[in-house]
Scaffold this motif. Structure first.
Motif, PDB file in Angstrom:
ATOM      1  N   GLU A  52       0.847  -1.178   0.000  1.00  0.00           N
ATOM      2  CA  GLU A  52       0.000   0.000   0.000  1.00  0.00           C
ATOM      3  C   GLU A  52       0.888   1.236   0.000  1.00  0.00           C
ATOM      4  OE1 GLU A  52      -2.823  -0.062   3.187  1.00  0.00           O
ATOM      5  OE2 GLU A  52      -3.788  -1.867   2.441  1.00  0.00           O
ATOM      6  N   GLY A  53       0.393   2.300  -0.595  1.00  0.00           N
ATOM      7  CA  GLY A  53       1.166   3.530  -0.623  1.00  0.00           C
ATOM      8  C   GLY A  53       0.686   4.466  -1.710  1.00  0.00           C
ATOM      9  N   ARG A  54       1.449   5.525  -1.907  1.00  0.00           N
ATOM     10  CA  ARG A  54       1.156   6.558  -2.910  1.00  0.00           C
ATOM     11  C   ARG A  54       2.267   6.498  -3.945  1.00  0.00           C
ATOM     12  NH1 ARG A  54      -1.896  11.243  -2.389  1.00  0.00           N
ATOM     13  NH2 ARG A  54      -2.099  10.760  -0.180  1.00  0.00           N
ATOM     14  N   TYR A  55       1.884   6.361  -5.218  1.00  0.00           N
ATOM     15  CA  TYR A  55       2.860   6.206  -6.287  1.00  0.00           C
ATOM     16  C   TYR A  55       2.567   7.164  -7.433  1.00  0.00           C
ATOM     17  CZ  TYR A  55       3.430   1.828  -3.772  1.00  0.00           C
ATOM     18  OH  TYR A  55       3.621   0.906  -2.783  1.00  0.00           O
ATOM     19  N   ALA A  65       3.332  -5.372 -23.773  1.00  0.00           N
ATOM     20  CA  ALA A  65       1.932  -5.172 -24.175  1.00  0.00           C
ATOM     21  C   ALA A  65       1.820  -4.659 -25.610  1.00  0.00           C
ATOM     22  CB  ALA A  65       1.243  -4.199 -23.224  1.00  0.00           C
ATOM     23  N   GLY A  66       2.886  -4.025 -26.105  1.00  0.00           N
ATOM     24  CA  GLY A  66       2.854  -3.471 -27.454  1.00  0.00           C
ATOM     25  C   GLY A  66       2.009  -2.219 -27.565  1.00  0.00           C
ATOM     26  N   LYS A  67       1.869  -1.496 -26.443  1.00  0.00           N
ATOM     27  CA  LYS A  67       1.080  -0.261 -26.435  1.00  0.00           C
ATOM     28  C   LYS A  67       1.449   0.544 -25.192  1.00  0.00           C
ATOM     29  CE  LYS A  67      -2.734  -2.809 -24.337  1.00  0.00           C
ATOM     30  NZ  LYS A  67      -4.060  -3.324 -24.571  1.00  0.00           N
ATOM     31  N   ASP A  68       0.944   1.773 -25.131  1.00  0.00           N
ATOM     32  CA  ASP A  68       1.144   2.587 -23.943  1.00  0.00           C
ATOM     33  C   ASP A  68       0.308   2.043 -22.789  1.00  0.00           C
ATOM     34  OD1 ASP A  68       2.929   4.384 -25.055  1.00  0.00           O
ATOM     35  OD2 ASP A  68       1.390   5.848 -25.581  1.00  0.00           O
ATOM     36  N   VAL A  69       0.892   2.065 -21.597  1.00  0.00           N
ATOM     37  CA  VAL A  69       0.213   1.645 -20.370  1.00  0.00           C
ATOM     38  C   VAL A  69       0.641   2.576 -19.240  1.00  0.00           C
ATOM     39  CG1 VAL A  69       0.138  -0.805 -21.067  1.00  0.00           C
ATOM     40  CG2 VAL A  69       2.003   0.012 -19.611  1.00  0.00           C
ATOM     41  N   PRO A  70      -0.145   2.653 -18.173  1.00  0.00           N
ATOM     42  CA  PRO A  70       0.288   3.386 -16.986  1.00  0.00           C
ATOM     43  C   PRO A  70       1.331   2.568 -16.211  1.00  0.00           C
ATOM     44  CG  PRO A  70      -2.118   3.246 -17.108  1.00  0.00           C
ATOM     45  CD  PRO A  70      -1.564   2.285 -18.097  1.00  0.00           C
ATOM     46  N   TRP A  71       2.462   3.196 -15.872  1.00  0.00           N
ATOM     47  CA  TRP A  71       3.543   2.583 -15.100  1.00  0.00           C
ATOM     48  C   TRP A  71       3.582   3.220 -13.722  1.00  0.00           C
ATOM     49  CZ3 TRP A  71       7.107  -1.005 -17.155  1.00  0.00           C
ATOM     50  CH2 TRP A  71       7.041  -1.212 -18.533  1.00  0.00           C
ATOM     51  N   LEU A  72       3.607   2.430 -12.663  1.00  0.00           N
ATOM     52  CA  LEU A  72       3.777   2.941 -11.308  1.00  0.00           C
ATOM     53  C   LEU A  72       5.264   3.098 -11.038  1.00  0.00           C
ATOM     54  CD1 LEU A  72       0.880   1.657 -11.334  1.00  0.00           C
ATOM     55  CD2 LEU A  72       1.197   1.333  -8.883  1.00  0.00           C
ATOM     56  N   LYS A  73       5.649   4.227 -10.484  1.00  0.00           N
ATOM     57  CA  LYS A  73       7.055   4.549 -10.268  1.00  0.00           C
ATOM     58  C   LYS A  73       7.468   4.326  -8.814  1.00  0.00           C
ATOM     59  CE  LYS A  73       7.700   5.784 -14.442  1.00  0.00           C
ATOM     60  NZ  LYS A  73       8.499   4.932 -15.296  1.00  0.00           N
ATOM     61  N   LYS A  79       9.675  -3.873  -9.588  1.00  0.00           N
ATOM     62  CA  LYS A  79      10.032  -3.056 -10.737  1.00  0.00           C
ATOM     63  C   LYS A  79       9.053  -3.393 -11.855  1.00  0.00           C
ATOM     64  CE  LYS A  79      13.377  -6.218 -12.715  1.00  0.00           C
ATOM     65  NZ  LYS A  79      14.615  -6.332 -13.435  1.00  0.00           N
ATOM     66  N   ASP A  80       8.892  -2.454 -12.760  1.00  0.00           N
ATOM     67  CA  ASP A  80       8.034  -2.648 -13.940  1.00  0.00           C
ATOM     68  C   ASP A  80       6.573  -2.946 -13.595  1.00  0.00           C
ATOM     69  OD1 ASP A  80      10.290  -2.229 -15.514  1.00  0.00           O
ATOM     70  OD2 ASP A  80      10.785  -4.357 -15.564  1.00  0.00           O
ATOM     71  N   ILE A  81       6.016  -2.221 -12.633  1.00  0.00           N
ATOM     72  CA  ILE A  81       4.609  -2.401 -12.272  1.00  0.00           C
ATOM     73  C   ILE A  81       3.748  -1.533 -13.185  1.00  0.00           C
ATOM     74  CG2 ILE A  81       2.871  -2.065 -10.461  1.00  0.00           C
ATOM     75  CD1 ILE A  81       4.706  -4.484 -10.027  1.00  0.00           C
ATOM     76  N   GLN A  82       2.754  -2.176 -13.797  1.00  0.00           N
ATOM     77  CA  GLN A  82       1.865  -1.505 -14.739  1.00  0.00           C
ATOM     78  C   GLN A  82       0.415  -1.696 -14.324  1.00  0.00           C
ATOM     79  OE1 GLN A  82       2.476  -3.463 -18.489  1.00  0.00           O
ATOM     80  NE2 GLN A  82       4.645  -2.963 -18.576  1.00  0.00           N
ATOM     81  N   ILE A  83      -0.452  -0.905 -14.936  1.00  0.00           N
ATOM     82  CA  ILE A  83      -1.890  -1.171 -14.930  1.00  0.00           C
ATOM     83  C   ILE A  83      -2.191  -1.678 -16.328  1.00  0.00           C
ATOM     84  CG2 ILE A  83      -4.198  -0.192 -14.703  1.00  0.00           C
ATOM     85  CD1 ILE A  83      -2.942   1.999 -12.914  1.00  0.00           C
ATOM     86  N   HIS A  84      -2.793  -2.863 -16.430  1.00  0.00           N
ATOM     87  CA  HIS A  84      -3.043  -3.426 -17.765  1.00  0.00           C
ATOM     88  C   HIS A  84      -4.237  -4.374 -17.753  1.00  0.00           C
ATOM     89  CE1 HIS A  84      -1.076  -7.330 -16.825  1.00  0.00           C
ATOM     90  NE2 HIS A  84      -0.132  -6.626 -16.221  1.00  0.00           N
ATOM     91  N   GLU A 127      -1.192  10.235 -10.056  1.00  0.00           N
ATOM     92  CA  GLU A 127      -0.741   9.427  -8.931  1.00  0.00           C
ATOM     93  C   GLU A 127      -1.837   8.444  -8.563  1.00  0.00           C
ATOM     94  OE1 GLU A 127       0.108  11.817  -5.497  1.00  0.00           O
ATOM     95  OE2 GLU A 127      -1.990  12.072  -5.001  1.00  0.00           O
ATOM     96  N   ILE A 128      -1.414   7.364  -7.922  1.00  0.00           N
ATOM     97  CA  ILE A 128      -2.360   6.373  -7.427  1.00  0.00           C
ATOM     98  C   ILE A 128      -2.065   6.122  -5.957  1.00  0.00           C
ATOM     99  CG2 ILE A 128      -0.959   4.382  -8.155  1.00  0.00           C
ATOM    100  CD1 ILE A 128      -3.685   2.945  -8.745  1.00  0.00           C
ATOM    101  N   VAL A 129      -3.124   6.081  -5.173  1.00  0.00           N
ATOM    102  CA  VAL A 129      -3.038   5.707  -3.767  1.00  0.00           C
ATOM    103  C   VAL A 129      -3.621   4.308  -3.659  1.00  0.00           C
ATOM    104  CG1 VAL A 129      -3.823   6.205  -1.423  1.00  0.00           C
ATOM    105  CG2 VAL A 129      -3.213   8.081  -2.968  1.00  0.00           C
ATOM    106  N   VAL A 130      -2.826   3.387  -3.124  1.00  0.00           N
ATOM    107  CA  VAL A 130      -3.270   2.007  -2.943  1.00  0.00           C
ATOM    108  C   VAL A 130      -3.510   1.802  -1.454  1.00  0.00           C
ATOM    109  CG1 VAL A 130      -2.684  -0.424  -3.261  1.00  0.00           C
ATOM    110  CG2 VAL A 130      -1.926   1.272  -4.947  1.00  0.00           C
TER     111      VAL A 130
END
Length: 143
Positions: A52-55, A65-73, A79-84, A127-130
């Protein structure tokens, strides 16, 4: 834009939640791997949800994926966490899947992802808050 992911359903192999978008409210359902208590448990590669946290989130190209995706930093332990897109726990190795929950899987994932990308494509500060729901959390048997 601020996104909030509220984890609601916890099981041994998956976590279901709800994704809320600033200015929209509830947007879609989510599926992630199993959540752990980071103070007591160790990460299992490919089978553990992010802490959990703010990213910060940046939209960018995903070769897989071969396309643009949201990446969490700057996600600790990952590492390499995406929303897909995806439907079952086997479709994620720590990433956040979007769609509509039906029993303990997601459906209409491509539609939800496409709609999310439409919302995010012109945003520069994302940003995303989990977090998790404090009440009414239940556990179901794995499929």
């Amino acid at each position: 834009m601020k996104m909030t992911l509220v984890r609601k359903v916890f099981a041994k192999d998956r976590t279901l939640g709800k994704l809320y978008l600033e200015g929209t409210g509830y947007f879609c359902d989510t599926l992630e791997p199993h959540c752990i208590d980071w103070s007591k448990e160790k990460k299992v590669a490919g089978k553990t949800a992010i802490p959990e946290g703010r990213y910060k989130v940046k939209v960018g190209w995903s070769p897989r994926a071969g396309k643009d995706v949201p990446w969490l930093k700057n996600v600790p332990h990952f590492k390499d966490i995406q929303i897909h897109t995806g439907n079952i726990p086997g479709h994620t190795r720590g990433c956040i899947l979007v769609g509509s929950a039906e029993k303990n899987v997601l459906v209409s994932s491509r539609v939800a992802f496409s709609c999310l990308m439409e919302k995010l494509k012109f945003e520069n500060d994302i940003e995303i808050v989990v977090t998790h729901e404090k009440e009414n959390t239940f556990v179901f048997a794995s499929a």
